[in-house]
Each structure stands twice: as C-alpha cells, then as structure tokens.
Design an enzyme around this catalytic site. Structure first.
Site, mmCIF file in Angstrom:
data_model
loop_
_atom_site.group_PDB
_atom_site.id
_atom_site.type_symbol
_atom_site.label_atom_id
_atom_site.label_comp_id
_atom_site.label_asym_id
_atom_site.label_seq_id
_atom_site.Cartn_x
_atom_site.Cartn_y
_atom_site.Cartn_z
ATOM 1 N N LYS A 96 121.701 -111.860 48.146
ATOM 2 C CA LYS A 96 121.988 -111.009 46.978
ATOM 3 C C LYS A 96 120.865 -111.159 45.951
ATOM 4 O O LYS A 96 120.398 -112.283 45.701
ATOM 5 C CB LYS A 96 123.342 -111.440 46.390
ATOM 6 C CG LYS A 96 123.828 -110.609 45.211
ATOM 7 C CD LYS A 96 125.212 -111.087 44.765
ATOM 8 C CE LYS A 96 125.800 -110.293 43.639
ATOM 9 N NZ LYS A 96 127.167 -110.740 43.267
ATOM 10 N N SER A 171 130.732 -107.184 43.218
ATOM 11 C CA SER A 171 129.352 -106.779 43.052
ATOM 12 C C SER A 171 128.466 -107.056 44.275
ATOM 13 O O SER A 171 127.425 -106.425 44.426
ATOM 14 C CB SER A 171 128.744 -107.483 41.827
ATOM 15 O OG SER A 171 128.743 -108.879 42.005
ATOM 16 N N SER A 195 133.616 -111.113 43.395
ATOM 17 C CA SER A 195 132.528 -110.321 43.991
ATOM 18 C C SER A 195 132.159 -110.623 45.431
ATOM 19 O O SER A 195 131.351 -109.908 46.010
ATOM 20 C CB SER A 195 131.275 -110.447 43.130
ATOM 21 O OG SER A 195 131.383 -109.571 42.045
HETATM 22 N N1 GLN Z 1 134.768 -107.219 39.192
HETATM 23 C C1 GLN Z 1 134.262 -108.391 38.563
HETATM 24 C C2 GLN Z 1 133.470 -108.031 37.341
HETATM 25 O O1 GLN Z 1 133.037 -106.909 37.247
HETATM 26 C C3 GLN Z 1 133.470 -109.153 39.567
HETATM 27 C C4 GLN Z 1 132.222 -109.792 39.108
HETATM 28 C C5 GLN Z 1 131.650 -110.818 40.001
HETATM 29 O O2 GLN Z 1 132.374 -111.555 40.680
HETATM 30 N N2 GLN Z 1 130.344 -110.934 39.972
HETATM 31 O O3 GLN Z 1 133.284 -108.825 36.467
#
Ligand code: GLN
Length: 514
Positions: A96, A171, A195
């Site tokens: 990532k 994400s 995420s």
């Molecule tokens: N949906 C969560 C957010 O937007 C997930 C973020 C994450 O785990 N990086 O904050």
C-alpha cells in the site's frame, strides 16, 4: 543464476499451461519454488504479465517496480538454491502506498506526496526484505488512507475484480484488487478503522488486522496514530499467519510496539483443536441496516463452527452504537494534527492550518487550494479535527469521545470474560457501486459500523470469506466476509479458527472471472 533451455520450457509449461498463477497462494507458490518447478524470476514475470493484462481494468497499482522486483527475485532464487526455505522467500507482493519504501516514490495516493521519495524503508519493509519478499509495486488507496472505497484517492479509483463496476473497498483497495485479481500473492496495507477487513470482505479475501502494537508503525504515513495498524491482505488464514510471523515484534523505532513474545502462528494452527472454544455473537450487531442475506451468511458460519465443536453464545457490547461517532471524532482529531506537517516546506503545498486560525478562515483557504493540496476528504477531516480539538470544544467532543472509547473497550473486556473470541459481520453490505456513496460522506462512515469498535479497542480481528450475496442492483453474487475478533495479542486463536473454517467451507474455491 542461469537456466538450461529445457528447464525454462518445463517451468514455462508449468506456469502458463498447467499452472494458473491465480490459483496459487503463498503456500503453493512456495512449494513450487522449493521443488524447483519454477523460479522466483519466472513467477515474478508471470505476475507482471498478469498485471499488464488486468491493471487497465483493476487499476490496483500507482507505481510498478519491475527492475527492483526482478533483482529481488534473482536474489531469492540464489537463496532457494542454497536451501533457504523461508515461507515468503521469492513470493511477489504489493505494498500500500502509505508505507515508506526507500528510493521508491511513496505518494499516500495524495497530491501532497506525489513526488515524495523516502530515504528509509518502513520497518515492515525491512522485515519482509529479510524474509525475501519480491515487491512488485505500490498500490492505490484512499488518499492518506481516509476512506472505504479508494474513491478518495487523489489519482484514480481501483475496481473490484468480481464486478468492475463496484469498489474494491478501502482504504486498502489496491491491496485487495491486486491480491483478489491474481496480480500478486499478498499485500501489506493498513487498518486504522477497518481498511484491511472491509476490502477483504468486499473482494473475498482473508484480511488480518493485528493487535495495536504487534507490528511496528515506523515508516507508515500516520493517520490516526492511536489506532494505525500495518495489516495483511492474503488469500488464506495460513498465508496471513506466515506474513504476520515475518512482520510482528517489538521495534525500538516505535515505542508503542509490544515486547510480548511473538507466537508461532502456523505451529499453533497445525495443532489447534476447536472443541470447547467459546465464541460470542454480539446481540447489538443485528442492526436494521444489516442486509438479511449477509446476516444469514454469518449465522450459518457460526452454526458451522458449532458443528465443528465450538460453543456459540450471545454476548453484549452495549456501547456499539457509539463506536462510529466516537471514531469519527478521534480520527479527524489525530488526522488534523498528523497532517499539520505538510506545510509546504519539505512536501507539497497544502495551505496548512495554524491551530489558532478560526475554522471559517481555514475553510476559505482550503477551498482555494483545489487541485494542488489536500483532497476534499482530507480537508473535511482537518476541519472537523481542528474544531473538535479547539479550546471551548475540546471537552465537548474530543475528551468525551475518549471517555466513550474507554467504555467501548470495557465492553470487550467484559465479553471476553466469558468467551474466547467474538464473531460478527465485517460490513453491512457487499461491495457497492463506484459513485454510490461518494456524495455522502456520512453514508460512507456508517459502513464502518462493525469495524470502528475493534479499532478503538486495539484488538486483533480477521475478516474471512463466509458466502456470496447477489446485490439487488447487481449482475453477480459478491463475496461476504465475517470478522473473528480476538483478545489482545491472541492472533493465534482467530487465525486458527479462520483456518479451520476455510478448510470446512467452499468459498475460497470460487475466483473472480477476470
Ligand atoms: N473507513 C475508515 C476511515 O475512513 C477506514 C480508515 C482506515 O482504516 N485507514 O477512516
């Protein structure tokens, strides 16, 4: 290393004629490498061919690192030849783009860092290099990891390999599309508020978020420092266990890592007996917004675990309804402070805040910085966070959220007094269509309903495929995931249960058509 032509022909036949790389996981690819059925260089080339064939549609990768990958693969082949048998040796992976890679551009999928070349590797990268990873490239995500679909990437949206009209989740969406699309064998992403688990669920993969502090955050672009967890996207629980084994452990460069010993995850998995294991199902997770077919998938999975010898009981997590609002106060607060470093001195221009600037003025400055600074989701979080932390509002928002966070954690502590692990849905829906929620941040946030509490409590959880559901507006049935939530540092139990479930269900045998 050189190969005779006959060897190359055999390998070619094995990879391209009789062996489909989409069908391989880390374990099978590793066996092929150690049996000399094919080399890591051949496997790596096969992955790049697959990327060439599919990435126009999936859009998983921001940066491809073909030259470095082939050098790493050649080195891995030498180590294999010398008898080294590390599980990850010579296996191609994606990373990532919020994880720092020395001399390789690391953008966090943001305009701000679009030219940023780190001088150092993240600790997870150092550890994987030692294990013999072949890094194919850096994959897409929501910018700075803010989001649930990759639609907040400042560059492009990734696509779900099962249905290209749908999001892969986020994400870590590029991690999910690259693994589910058969472009690589595993991916390292991050899970700050779901995420890894949510994209794993959307793409039919096994996604592990370790306990906070089990894996070093050093060299990860910080989002919510108190919940950020480097995490694993894999095809099976055994593969996730092998990757965790390589990246877990104390790191002097991250004082929040734990000094508790790292378990032998695969060894434990082999000997694990599910008989008598107590599994809790939280009664508060049967919410109205949960798709009835998804609910049935999770209930059927619980029944299956019961048939295999576990004891399933109801538990209560009474503060569940406050998890999303609490997370969306704490996250923007930490985000607003973490993103303050992008002030245009070393990195891209961002019209950065001065903490004393009134929110109204900030809003004007940000809106004018269109296209060159932060994207709209990052701006939204900076503004909400700055507000929640500002004097006069701190007690009402941030402090209160921290108190509720303690209650949410206490719910889990109490539930774990009676059970060994908890089972819950990962997401209330299957993967949604690209654009379906992009106009409504609130709807997007509500999709985190089963994810936020685990993150706020720092617990480990793994999302495991537990069925397929055809959405009303869809052409094909989409994967569904369930979460197995463990006690702190008890990754070994949830991975072992995931492994037993995967072996006693048929979901993993289905693959996307792409
Ligand atoms: N949906 C969560 C957010 O937007 C997930 C973020 C994450 O785990 N990086 O904050």
């Amino acid at each position: 290393m050189t190969y005779r032509k006959s060897q190359i022909d055999i390998a070619f036949n094995k990879i391209f004629k009789t062996m489909d790389i989409k069908e391989l996981d880390i374990r099978k690819a590793g066996e092929g490498l150690r049996n000399k059925d094919f080399s890591s260089v051949e496997l790596t080339k096969a992955c790049f061919d697959r990327i060439k064939e599919t990435d126009g549609k999936l859009k998983s990768f921001i940066t491809l690192t073909q030259n470095v990958a082939l050098q790493e693969a050649a080195k891995a082949d030498e180590r294999i030849q010398a008898g080294d048998s590390d599980m990850l040796l010579g296996i191609p992976a994606s990373i990532k783009d919020v994880i720092l890679t020395k001399n390789i551009i690391t953008t966090a999928a943001s305009n701000i860092l679009k030219n940023y070349i780190p001088a150092e590797d993240a600790t997870v990268i150092e550890k994987l290099d030692t294990a013999g990873m072949v890094m194919l490239g850096k994959v897409n995500c929501d910018a700075f990891a803010h989001g649930s679909s990759t639609e907040n990437s400042d560059f492009f949206t990734s696509h779900n390999p099962w249905d290209l009209d749908r999001v892969p989740g986020g994400s870590s969406g590029g991690s999910a599309s690259s693994v589910a699309g058969g472009q690589c064998f595993y991916s390292i992403g991050t899970d700050t508020g779901g995420s890894i688990r949510q994209p794993a669920s959307f793409c039919g993969l096994t996604g592990l978020k370790p306990t906070y502090g089990r894996v070093s955050r050093y060299g990860i672009v910080s989002m919510t420092s108190s919940t950020d967890c480097p995490s694993i996207m894999a095809k099976t629980a055994a593969d996730a266990a092998a990757v965790l084994q390589s990246i877990a452990g104390e790191d002097k460069k991250d004082s929040t890592t734990s000094s508790s010993p790292v378990d032998d995850y695969l060894g434990y998995m082999e000997k694990f007996d599910i008989k008598g294991l107590r599994i809790g199902i939280p009664k508060e997770y049967c919410i109205d917004g949960l798709n009835a077919d998804i609910k049935k998938c999770v209930q059927d999975a619980a029944t299956k675990l019961q048939e295999l010898g576990a004891k399933v009981v109801e538990v209560s997590l009474p503060h569940t309804q406050y998890a999303v609002p609490t997370y969306y106060i704490i996250t923007p607060s930490e985000v607003s402070s973490n993103l303050a470093k992008f002030d245009g001195i070393r990195f891209g221009y961002s019209a950065q805040s001065d903490p004393d600037t009134p929110v109204k003025d900030l809003m004007e400055v940000y809106m004018k910085s269109k296209g060159q600074g932060f994207g709209s989701e990052a701006k939204r979080r900076i503004m909400i966070g700055t507000y929640a932390l500002s004097s006069g509002y701190y007690d009402a928002y941030y402090l209160k959220a921290q108190k509720v966070r303690a209650l949410i954690k206490k719910d889990f502590d109490e539930a774990f007094g009676g059970v060994d692990m908890i089972i819950a849905p990962t997401a209330p829906s299957v993967a949604f269509k690209i654009g379906e929620h992009s106009d409504s941040p609130l709807e997007m946030y509500l999709g985190d309903i089963f994810l936020s509490a685990v993150s706020l409590s720092g617990l480990p959880a793994v999302s495991v495929p537990c069925g397929f559901v055809k959405p009303e507006d869809g052409k094909i049935a989409m994967p569904v995931g369930m979460q197995l939530i463990g006690k702190s540092f008890d990754e070994k139990t949830i991975l072992s249960v995931a492994n037993i479930y995967e072996k006693n269900s048929t979901w993993l045998s289905q693959k996307p058509a792409i």
